[in-house]
Design an enzyme around this catalytic site. Structure first.
Site, PDB file in Angstrom:
ATOM      1  N   ARG A  38       9.417  -7.422   8.670  1.00  0.00           N
ATOM      2  CA  ARG A  38      10.575  -7.630   6.830  1.00  0.00           C
ATOM      3  C   ARG A  38      11.272  -7.278   7.327  1.00  0.00           C
ATOM      4  O   ARG A  38      12.387  -7.820   6.559  1.00  0.00           O
ATOM      5  CB  ARG A  38       8.996  -6.543   6.589  1.00  0.00           C
ATOM      6  N   GLU A  56       8.934  -2.770  -4.804  1.00  0.00           N
ATOM      7  CA  GLU A  56       9.477  -2.559  -4.181  1.00  0.00           C
ATOM      8  C   GLU A  56      11.330  -2.759  -4.256  1.00  0.00           C
ATOM      9  O   GLU A  56      12.264  -1.703  -4.225  1.00  0.00           O
ATOM     10  CB  GLU A  56       9.094  -3.185  -3.157  1.00  0.00           C
TER      11      GLU A  56
HETATM   12  N1  MTE Z   1       5.132   3.125  -8.569  1.00  0.00           N
HETATM   13  C1  MTE Z   1       4.536   4.852  -8.555  1.00  0.00           C
HETATM   14  N2  MTE Z   1       4.335   5.672  -9.714  1.00  0.00           N
HETATM   15  N3  MTE Z   1       3.378   4.861  -7.288  1.00  0.00           N
HETATM   16  C2  MTE Z   1       3.919   4.857  -6.532  1.00  0.00           C
HETATM   17  O1  MTE Z   1       2.991   5.676  -4.962  1.00  0.00           O
HETATM   18  N4  MTE Z   1       3.992   2.664  -4.756  1.00  0.00           N
HETATM   19  C3  MTE Z   1       4.943   1.803  -4.550  1.00  0.00           C
HETATM   20  C4  MTE Z   1       5.112   0.740  -5.934  1.00  0.00           C
HETATM   21  N5  MTE Z   1       5.596   1.016  -7.338  1.00  0.00           N
HETATM   22  C5  MTE Z   1       4.193   2.870  -5.907  1.00  0.00           C
HETATM   23  C6  MTE Z   1       5.409   2.827  -7.204  1.00  0.00           C
HETATM   24  C7  MTE Z   1       4.494   0.520  -3.289  1.00  0.00           C
HETATM   25  S1  MTE Z   1       5.390   1.214  -1.879  1.00  0.00           S
HETATM   26  C8  MTE Z   1       4.406  -0.013  -3.669  1.00  0.00           C
HETATM   27  S2  MTE Z   1       3.948  -1.531  -2.281  1.00  0.00           S
HETATM   28  C9  MTE Z   1       3.634  -1.124  -5.338  1.00  0.00           C
HETATM   29  O2  MTE Z   1       4.273   0.280  -6.393  1.00  0.00           O
HETATM   30  C10 MTE Z   1       2.420  -0.976  -5.382  1.00  0.00           C
HETATM   31  O3  MTE Z   1       1.617  -1.897  -6.162  1.00  0.00           O
HETATM   32  P1  MTE Z   1       2.162  -2.837  -6.412  1.00  0.00           P
HETATM   33  O4  MTE Z   1       2.472  -4.209  -5.528  1.00  0.00           O
HETATM   34  O5  MTE Z   1       0.675  -3.051  -7.909  1.00  0.00           O
HETATM   35  O6  MTE Z   1       3.319  -3.249  -7.491  1.00  0.00           O
HETATM   36  N1  LUZ Z   2       2.337  -4.403   4.174  1.00  0.00           N
HETATM   37  C1  LUZ Z   2       1.722  -5.449   5.427  1.00  0.00           C
HETATM   38  C2  LUZ Z   2       3.063  -4.975   3.389  1.00  0.00           C
HETATM   39  O1  LUZ Z   2       0.942  -5.423   5.752  1.00  0.00           O
HETATM   40  N2  LUZ Z   2       2.419  -6.267   5.113  1.00  0.00           N
HETATM   41  C3  LUZ Z   2       3.348  -7.200   4.848  1.00  0.00           C
HETATM   42  O2  LUZ Z   2       4.464  -6.890   4.512  1.00  0.00           O
HETATM   43  C4  LUZ Z   2       3.955  -5.735   3.600  1.00  0.00           C
HETATM   44  N3  LUZ Z   2       5.146  -5.336   2.649  1.00  0.00           N
HETATM   45  C5  LUZ Z   2       5.665  -5.036   1.831  1.00  0.00           C
HETATM   46  C6  LUZ Z   2       4.448  -3.607   1.962  1.00  0.00           C
HETATM   47  N4  LUZ Z   2       3.620  -3.642   3.259  1.00  0.00           N
HETATM   48 MO1  MOS Z   3       4.088  -0.089  -0.486  1.00  0.00          MO
HETATM   49  S1  MOS Z   3       5.059  -0.058   0.841  1.00  0.00           S
HETATM   50  O1  MOS Z   3       3.953  -1.956   0.100  1.00  0.00           O
HETATM   51  O2  MOS Z   3       2.850   0.565  -0.556  1.00  0.00           O
END
Ligand code: MTE
Ligand code: LUZ
Ligand code: MOS
Length: 770
Positions: free
Chosen positions: A316, A697
């Site tokens: 990534r 993210e």
């Molecule tokens: N928001 C909160 N409040 N707590 C979390 O742990 N994780 C983040 C983001 N927002 C997180 C968060 C991460 S790393 C990701 S990948 C996404 O939420 C995952 O959830 P989604 O795919 O439903 O957005």
């Molecule tokens: N996890 C994963 C991830 O396994 N592949 C991905 O591309 C990725 N990208 C963002 C967060 N988690």
């Molecule tokens: Mo988020 S780093 O893809 O859990």
């Protein structure tokens, strides 16, 4: 259900406010004969275990048993991909690595028992930094690579080619502790029918199930994993929840009693992986008007002791070293270093943030050296509609990036404030302000194509009430609130008729982690699919009549029409071939930009975030209040990473910042004094559920605007300088001194001195002048 209802309550609002919303550890009271687990921690970063004697622990009152390598009936290894994480290692690979566990009736007894285990170690030399790893040829992966075009103008022998500006440099970027409020936790017991049941705070119940089954030598149908919700995860529970669940399950298997593993904050910070520290080395060539002509970028990450997700994290990074910019000629390589530290893992942005910090640094230095405003250099390098990335994907929506950029410049009064800041800086000798705007383009999809699938199971009852199951986990990001709205709107029922069920491997099997910001895209689409099936069946039963939903369900039941349906979604048209480095790994891109203004004090290096304006493309928002929370929270989490959160390891390989007293988290006072968050209007995204876009993210990387605003403020003290990340007040203080010295001396950018924490930082040398 009307669009206004999209401002409806959070799915767990009442539970969160009253405390009735349950997290894994809240369940301990339901298990009267629960055993508590405490690890035996190795006091070396790298050592062979010569011998282990647990007999004294067993003499400790209330200690029930120990877990060592003789206990697992299966393969006791929690390594998700490479099976390189033995639960009971014979070679210690990081300071504090558990080598055995003690189970007792109380946590205190388990703790006392662990202290009495006698272990004998033969210490071995440890690799503790990226520089050491490179020198020792210590790597977890081969070199990963993406390239296009001709970068030979950057070869040393070509230094005198007609390149207007040539810069070479190195940038160190620090890691980050997840600091989810709920630490790692699992409770396991033997269920009524001979299987193993696990409650786990995991982003990936299916993989937790896999690792538990592997450890116990069971087929997966004998293991059930459930996640009620998580008190934050941020990537830290994408794979790193598995080991604790495996230990709890092994304990339950051995003792036939329920077992709880819950890390204390200090254990969690000492034992679990973090965002990867990076080292970036680069050479870049620019035209006189600030266009990047060639870039060579070598990224090294500190992966820690095992592979974990470090390889896709690095991929990534390679995919995001362009951020929003067209790189006509580029060669980017990445390699994961093996060090004797915690195994670094997924963290919001997943390698994207480090690469984007690097390219923004490169553009900012070029701007300073060319005497151009950084925002001008940035926008001159933007992708245009129809351009392709360095991995061959067409950048659809590049015009949205342009639209966001110009709208945000206007709404934040960028030009007027820049002039005002120049005035301010002219009048203040020891306090300077800086203003910067930075873009974000972030690819949505797991780069491993097969992960991009979602499953759902929707149940209607005869009274018209609804249960929704899907494969996603709730970690505070609001997934369940969004999915509930999707179900309610698709079925045409009020929100309070829809109940979201906890995530269980016996409802939806073989799910991906809830990660890559794709939770709603995948699981929301699967739920919409199931609801559409049910709606079609009910429409047939209604025969054109307008019946209340409950009556319709009752009628369907009497007509023997099934009132439950599964749903499934796979992201269309994505592919990537890592051997050629070409494909379309992402379903779409999220675009956003941020403007930040800071004020820096020369005497202390302390700074203040005066104002931030954000404009983000979230598509047609399914839940605007949730999305706003994600953008605000993600941004502040990014500000923490780039400014105050500094991870340090001591020379023994110990995490020196293993509690909140030594690790400075952003808090209320780090939130910008003025904080404006807006969404791009009329931005429906084709081919995504409800026209929405992922939001989890991308906003984290908007915090790069703060780092770049600090760069502007520091330069206002003299000349432009570079500084490694995080830009702690200490680093800013020394950067200001170098900026002042540089202004007095030559035109070139001064070399950063070693910082007080002992890290050598960036050198910008050999800059080929026009
Ligand atoms: N928001 C909160 N409040 N707590 C979390 O742990 N994780 C983040 C983001 N927002 C997180 C968060 C991460 S790393 C990701 S990948 C996404 O939420 C995952 O959830 P989604 O795919 O439903 O957005
Ligand atoms: N996890 C994963 C991830 O396994 N592949 C991905 O591309 C990725 N990208 C963002 C967060 N988690
Ligand atoms: Mo988020 S780093 O893809 O859990």
């Amino acid at each position: 259900m009307t669009p206004a209802d999209r401002f409806g309550p959070h799915e767990s609002a009442v539970g969160h406010v009253t405390g009735s919303a349950l997290y894994t550890d809240d369940l301990v009271g339901r298990f009267p004969d629960l055993l508590h687990a405490w690890p035996v921690l190795a006091p070396h970063a790298h050592a062979r275990v010569r011998s282990l004697d647990v007999s004294a622990a067993l003499n400790e009152p209330a200690v029930v048993t120990t877990l060592t390598d003789v206990d697992p009936p299966g393969e006791a290894n929690s390594g998700a991909n490479r099976h390189d994480e033995p639960l009971f290692p014979s070679e210690v690979m990081f300071y504090g690595q558990p080598v055995a566990w003690v189970l007792a009736d109380t946590l205190e007894a388990a703790h006392r028992g662990a202290a009495r285990v006698k272990a004998d170690y033969e210490p071995l030399p440890a690799v503790l930094s990226i520089a050491d790893a490179i020198a020792a040829d210590s790597f977890l992966t081969d070199v990963l690579r993406l390239a296009r075009g001709d970068v030979s103008s950057l070869d040393a022998t070509a230094l005198d080619l007609p390149v207007h500006l040539r810069i070479d440099g190195e940038l160190e970027i620090g890691g980050q502790e997840h600091f989810y409020l709920e630490t790692q936790c699992a409770i396991a017991w033997l269920d009524e029918s001979g299987g193993v049941a696990v409650h786990s705070s995991t982003q990936h119940p299916a993989e937790t199930q896999e690792v538990v089954a592997r450890t116990l030598g069971l087929p997966r149908h004998q293991v059930g994993v459930e996640c009620l919700r998580m008190g934050g995860a941020f990537g830290g529970k994408e794979v790193q929840a598995n080991a604790w669940a495996a230990i709890a399950a092994l304990g339950a298997w051995k003792t036939k009693r329920p077992v709880r593993v819950r890390l204390t904050r200090q254990l969690d910070m000492a034992l679990t992986g973090k965002r990867h520290p990076y080292l970036a080395r680069y050479s870049a060539a620019f035209s006189a008007d600030g266009r990047i002509e060639a870039l060579r970028l070598a990224l090294y990450s500190d992966g820690g002791w095992s592979l974990d997700l470090s390889e896709p994290v690095m991929w990534r990074s390679l995919f995001h070293c362009d951020n929003a910019y067209h790189l006509p000629a580029v060669e980017v390589t990445g390699r994961v270093c093996r060090t004797h530290k915690t195994s670094q893992t997924a963290f919001r942005g997943f390698g994207g943030p480090q690469a984007m910090v690097a390219i923004e640094e490169i553009l900012a230095i070029a701007a300073q050296r060319l005497g151009l405003p950084a925002d001008v250099v940035r926008e001159r390098n933007f992708y245009r509609e129809g351009d392709r990335t360095h991995y061959g994907q067409t950048v659809e929506g590049a015009d949205r990036m342009q639209a966001i950029w110009s709208r945000l410049k206007e709404s934040s009064e960028f030009e007027r404030r820049r002039a005002a800041i120049e005035d301010f800086n002219g009048q203040h000798r020891h306090v300077k302000r800086g203003l910067a705007i930075t873009p974000v383009k972030f690819g949505i999809s797991f780069t491993a194509t097969f992960f991009n699938q979602g499953g759902a199971l929707v149940l209607l009852y005869r009274d018209g009430s609804v249960q929704v199951n899907h494969g996603g986990t709730e970690m505070g990001q609001g997934l369940f609130t969004k999915v509930r709205q999707i179900a309610a709107e698709t079925l045409g029922v009020p929100l309070d008729r829809v109940r979201m069920m906890s995530t269980r491997t016996d409802k939806i099997p073989n799910t991906p982690a809830t990660a890559a910001s794709a939770g709603t895209d995948l699981n929301g689409a699967a739920v919409a699919d199931a609801c559409a099936t049910l709606t079609a069946r009910l429409t047939e039963v209604a025969e054109g009549r307008n019946l209340p939903f409950a009556d319709l369900c009752e009628l369907a039941y009497r007509r023997r029409v099934p009132l439950f349906a599964h749903g499934y979604y796979r992201t269309p048209d994505i592919h990537f071939d890592s051997s050629t480095g070409v494909g379309k790994p992402f379903h779409y891109f999220v675009y956003a930009a941020a403007v930040s203004e800071v004020e820096v004090d020369e005497f202390t290096g302390a700074y203040r975030l005066i104002r931030t304006d954000i404009l983000e493309d979230v598509g047609d928002s399914i839940a605007p209040v949730i999305d706003r929370g994600q953008v605000e929270g993600g941004f502040v989490q990014g500000v923490g990473w780039l400014t105050c959160e500094e991870l340090l390891w001591d020379d023994q390989g110990r995490v020196a910042t293993a509690s909140a007293s030594t690790y400075k988290l952003p808090s209320w006072s780090e939130v910008p004094d003025v904080f404006n968050v807006e969404f791009l209007p009329r931005a429906s995204q084709p081919d995504v559920v409800f026209g929405s876009k992922a939001v989890g993210e991308p906003p984290l990387m908007l915090a790069i605007s703060v780092r770049e605003a600090l760069r502007e403020a520091i330069a206002a003290f003299g000349s432009g300088v570079t500084f490694s990340s995080p830009a702690t007040p200490e680093r800013v203080f020394f950067a200001v001194r170098r900026a002042r010295d540089g202004a007095a001396g030559a035109q070139s950018i001064p070399v950063e001195a070693a910082t007080a924490s002992g890290s050598t930082a960036i050198r910008v040398g050999r800059a080929g002048a026009p």
